[in-house]
Design a protein around this motif. Structure first.
Motif, PDB file in Angstrom:
ATOM      1  N   SER A   1     -13.717   6.804  -0.638  1.00  0.00           N
ATOM      2  CA  SER A   1     -14.180   6.214  -1.891  1.00  0.00           C
ATOM      3  C   SER A   1     -13.088   5.313  -2.446  1.00  0.00           C
ATOM      4  O   SER A   1     -11.944   5.348  -1.967  1.00  0.00           O
ATOM      5  CB  SER A   1     -14.539   7.307  -2.905  1.00  0.00           C
ATOM      6  N   ARG A   2     -13.443   4.503  -3.420  1.00  0.00           N
ATOM      7  CA  ARG A   2     -12.433   3.631  -4.023  1.00  0.00           C
ATOM      8  C   ARG A   2     -12.715   3.467  -5.507  1.00  0.00           C
ATOM      9  O   ARG A   2     -13.869   3.517  -5.951  1.00  0.00           O
ATOM     10  CB  ARG A   2     -12.382   2.277  -3.322  1.00  0.00           C
TER      11      ARG A   2
ATOM     12  N   LEU B   1       0.845  -1.188   0.000  1.00  0.00           N
ATOM     13  CA  LEU B   1       0.000   0.000   0.000  1.00  0.00           C
ATOM     14  C   LEU B   1       0.882   1.239   0.000  1.00  0.00           C
ATOM     15  O   LEU B   1       1.823   1.327   0.792  1.00  0.00           O
ATOM     16  CB  LEU B   1      -0.915   0.009   1.224  1.00  0.00           C
ATOM     17  N   GLN B   2       0.558   2.175  -0.861  1.00  0.00           N
ATOM     18  CA  GLN B   2       1.332   3.414  -0.968  1.00  0.00           C
ATOM     19  C   GLN B   2       0.391   4.595  -0.794  1.00  0.00           C
ATOM     20  O   GLN B   2      -0.432   4.870  -1.669  1.00  0.00           O
ATOM     21  CB  GLN B   2       2.024   3.487  -2.322  1.00  0.00           C
ATOM     22  N   ALA B   3       0.541   5.286   0.330  1.00  0.00           N
ATOM     23  CA  ALA B   3      -0.299   6.452   0.607  1.00  0.00           C
ATOM     24  C   ALA B   3       0.398   7.715   0.135  1.00  0.00           C
ATOM     25  O   ALA B   3       1.628   7.831   0.183  1.00  0.00           O
ATOM     26  CB  ALA B   3      -0.587   6.541   2.099  1.00  0.00           C
TER      27      ALA B   3
ATOM     28  N   SER C   1      -9.313  21.846   2.671  1.00  0.00           N
ATOM     29  CA  SER C   1      -9.555  20.468   2.248  1.00  0.00           C
ATOM     30  C   SER C   1      -8.273  19.836   1.732  1.00  0.00           C
ATOM     31  O   SER C   1      -7.351  20.526   1.298  1.00  0.00           O
ATOM     32  CB  SER C   1     -10.620  20.429   1.140  1.00  0.00           C
ATOM     33  N   LEU C   2      -8.281  18.515   1.747  1.00  0.00           N
ATOM     34  CA  LEU C   2      -7.139  17.749   1.254  1.00  0.00           C
ATOM     35  C   LEU C   2      -7.659  16.384   0.836  1.00  0.00           C
ATOM     36  O   LEU C   2      -8.606  15.864   1.458  1.00  0.00           O
ATOM     37  CB  LEU C   2      -6.101  17.607   2.354  1.00  0.00           C
ATOM     38  N   ARG C   3      -7.057  15.797  -0.197  1.00  0.00           N
ATOM     39  CA  ARG C   3      -7.449  14.456  -0.606  1.00  0.00           C
ATOM     40  C   ARG C   3      -6.251  13.519  -0.552  1.00  0.00           C
ATOM     41  O   ARG C   3      -5.214  13.784  -1.169  1.00  0.00           O
ATOM     42  CB  ARG C   3      -8.052  14.439  -2.006  1.00  0.00           C
ATOM     43  N   LEU C   4      -6.395  12.451   0.168  1.00  0.00           N
ATOM     44  CA  LEU C   4      -5.369  11.426   0.260  1.00  0.00           C
ATOM     45  C   LEU C   4      -5.688  10.286  -0.700  1.00  0.00           C
ATOM     46  O   LEU C   4      -6.855   9.996  -0.970  1.00  0.00           O
ATOM     47  CB  LEU C   4      -5.280  10.877   1.687  1.00  0.00           C
ATOM     48  N   SER C   5      -4.626   9.651  -1.179  1.00  0.00           N
ATOM     49  CA  SER C   5      -4.783   8.479  -2.053  1.00  0.00           C
ATOM     50  C   SER C   5      -3.980   7.324  -1.486  1.00  0.00           C
ATOM     51  O   SER C   5      -2.938   7.529  -0.855  1.00  0.00           O
ATOM     52  CB  SER C   5      -4.282   8.795  -3.471  1.00  0.00           C
ATOM     53  N   CYS C   6      -4.462   6.132  -1.737  1.00  0.00           N
ATOM     54  CA  CYS C   6      -3.738   4.930  -1.324  1.00  0.00           C
ATOM     55  C   CYS C   6      -3.828   3.923  -2.464  1.00  0.00           C
ATOM     56  O   CYS C   6      -4.911   3.402  -2.751  1.00  0.00           O
ATOM     57  CB  CYS C   6      -4.322   4.343  -0.047  1.00  0.00           C
TER      58      CYS C   6
ATOM     59  N   THR D   1      -7.262   1.705  -5.983  1.00  0.00           N
ATOM     60  CA  THR D   1      -6.926   2.894  -5.209  1.00  0.00           C
ATOM     61  C   THR D   1      -8.112   3.307  -4.339  1.00  0.00           C
ATOM     62  O   THR D   1      -9.258   3.273  -4.791  1.00  0.00           O
ATOM     63  CB  THR D   1      -6.524   4.050  -6.127  1.00  0.00           C
ATOM     64  N   VAL D   2      -7.807   3.698  -3.111  1.00  0.00           N
ATOM     65  CA  VAL D   2      -8.814   4.238  -2.208  1.00  0.00           C
ATOM     66  C   VAL D   2      -8.450   5.684  -1.906  1.00  0.00           C
ATOM     67  O   VAL D   2      -7.268   6.039  -1.830  1.00  0.00           O
ATOM     68  CB  VAL D   2      -8.927   3.398  -0.917  1.00  0.00           C
ATOM     69  N   TYR D   3      -9.464   6.509  -1.764  1.00  0.00           N
ATOM     70  CA  TYR D   3      -9.267   7.931  -1.545  1.00  0.00           C
ATOM     71  C   TYR D   3      -9.916   8.353  -0.224  1.00  0.00           C
ATOM     72  O   TYR D   3     -10.880   7.753   0.232  1.00  0.00           O
ATOM     73  CB  TYR D   3      -9.880   8.746  -2.684  1.00  0.00           C
ATOM     74  N   LEU D   4      -9.382   9.422   0.340  1.00  0.00           N
ATOM     75  CA  LEU D   4     -10.000  10.030   1.512  1.00  0.00           C
ATOM     76  C   LEU D   4     -10.065  11.529   1.265  1.00  0.00           C
ATOM     77  O   LEU D   4      -9.049  12.209   1.289  1.00  0.00           O
ATOM     78  CB  LEU D   4      -9.201   9.737   2.786  1.00  0.00           C
ATOM     79  N   GLN D   5     -11.264  12.003   0.993  1.00  0.00           N
ATOM     80  CA  GLN D   5     -11.483  13.432   0.819  1.00  0.00           C
ATOM     81  C   GLN D   5     -11.770  14.033   2.187  1.00  0.00           C
ATOM     82  O   GLN D   5     -12.733  13.636   2.850  1.00  0.00           O
ATOM     83  CB  GLN D   5     -12.665  13.679  -0.126  1.00  0.00           C
ATOM     84  N   MET D   6     -10.936  14.970   2.595  1.00  0.00           N
ATOM     85  CA  MET D   6     -11.056  15.573   3.918  1.00  0.00           C
ATOM     86  C   MET D   6     -11.445  17.030   3.768  1.00  0.00           C
ATOM     87  O   MET D   6     -10.709  17.817   3.160  1.00  0.00           O
ATOM     88  CB  MET D   6      -9.737  15.443   4.677  1.00  0.00           C
ATOM     89  N   ASN D   7     -12.579  17.397   4.325  1.00  0.00           N
ATOM     90  CA  ASN D   7     -13.091  18.758   4.250  1.00  0.00           C
ATOM     91  C   ASN D   7     -13.225  19.353   5.645  1.00  0.00           C
ATOM     92  O   ASN D   7     -13.264  18.632   6.637  1.00  0.00           O
ATOM     93  CB  ASN D   7     -14.443  18.775   3.545  1.00  0.00           C
ATOM     94  N   LYS D   8     -13.290  20.665   5.692  1.00  0.00           N
ATOM     95  CA  LYS D   8     -13.448  21.378   6.981  1.00  0.00           C
ATOM     96  C   LYS D   8     -12.427  20.892   7.995  1.00  0.00           C
ATOM     97  O   LYS D   8     -12.762  20.593   9.140  1.00  0.00           O
ATOM     98  CB  LYS D   8     -14.872  21.201   7.494  1.00  0.00           C
TER      99      LYS D   8
END
Length: 128
Positions: free
Chosen positions: A73-74, A3-5, A16-21, A80-87
């Motif tokens: 989401s994926r 896994l590569q984040a 906001s920021l979006r992470l990917s894995c 790949t899985v994503y994490l959308q981070m808001n506020k």
């Protein structure tokens, strides 16, 4: 399974920021994917998890402190899985780790001990 984040960085509070894995190796849609985070001096905390149930159906669950602000989401075609981070707020500052486990259980795993594979983590810093 590897896994590569990625996607961490410095952001101001409210931003906001979006992470990917990205997952590689022996992975398929039966794998449950998740995000955990760990702030300095604190225990690892569950953030979000997602399982693909076929077609366009996904099952997700969120930690209490991020529910309503974060979205997991994926993309199975990209593994790949994503994490959308808001506020974002300063309390979200932590190293974020993605994790995976092969699971067909009814309930999503929420404890870090239930996951077999881990990424190296990506640092998210939220400034006030």
């Amino acid at each position: 399974v590897q896994l590569q984040a990625s996607g961490g960085g410095l952001v101001q509070a409210g931003g906001s920021l979006r992470l990917s894995c990205a997952a590689s190796g022996r992975t398929d849609s039966t794998y449950v994917m998740a995000w955990f985070r760990q702030a300095p001096g604190e225990e690892r905390e569950f953030v979000a998890t997602i399982r693909w149930n076929g077609g366009l159906t996904y099952v997700t669950q969120y930690g209490d402190r991020v529910r309503g602000r974060f979205d997991i989401s994926r993309d199975n075609s990209k593994n790949t899985v994503y994490l959308q981070m808001n506020k974002l707020n300063v309390e979200d500052t932590a190293v974020y780790h993605c994790a995976a486990v092969e699971s067909t259980k009814k309930f999503l795993p929420l404890a870090s001990t239930e996951y077999d594979y881990w990424g190296q983590g990506t640092l998210v810093t939220v400034s006030s």
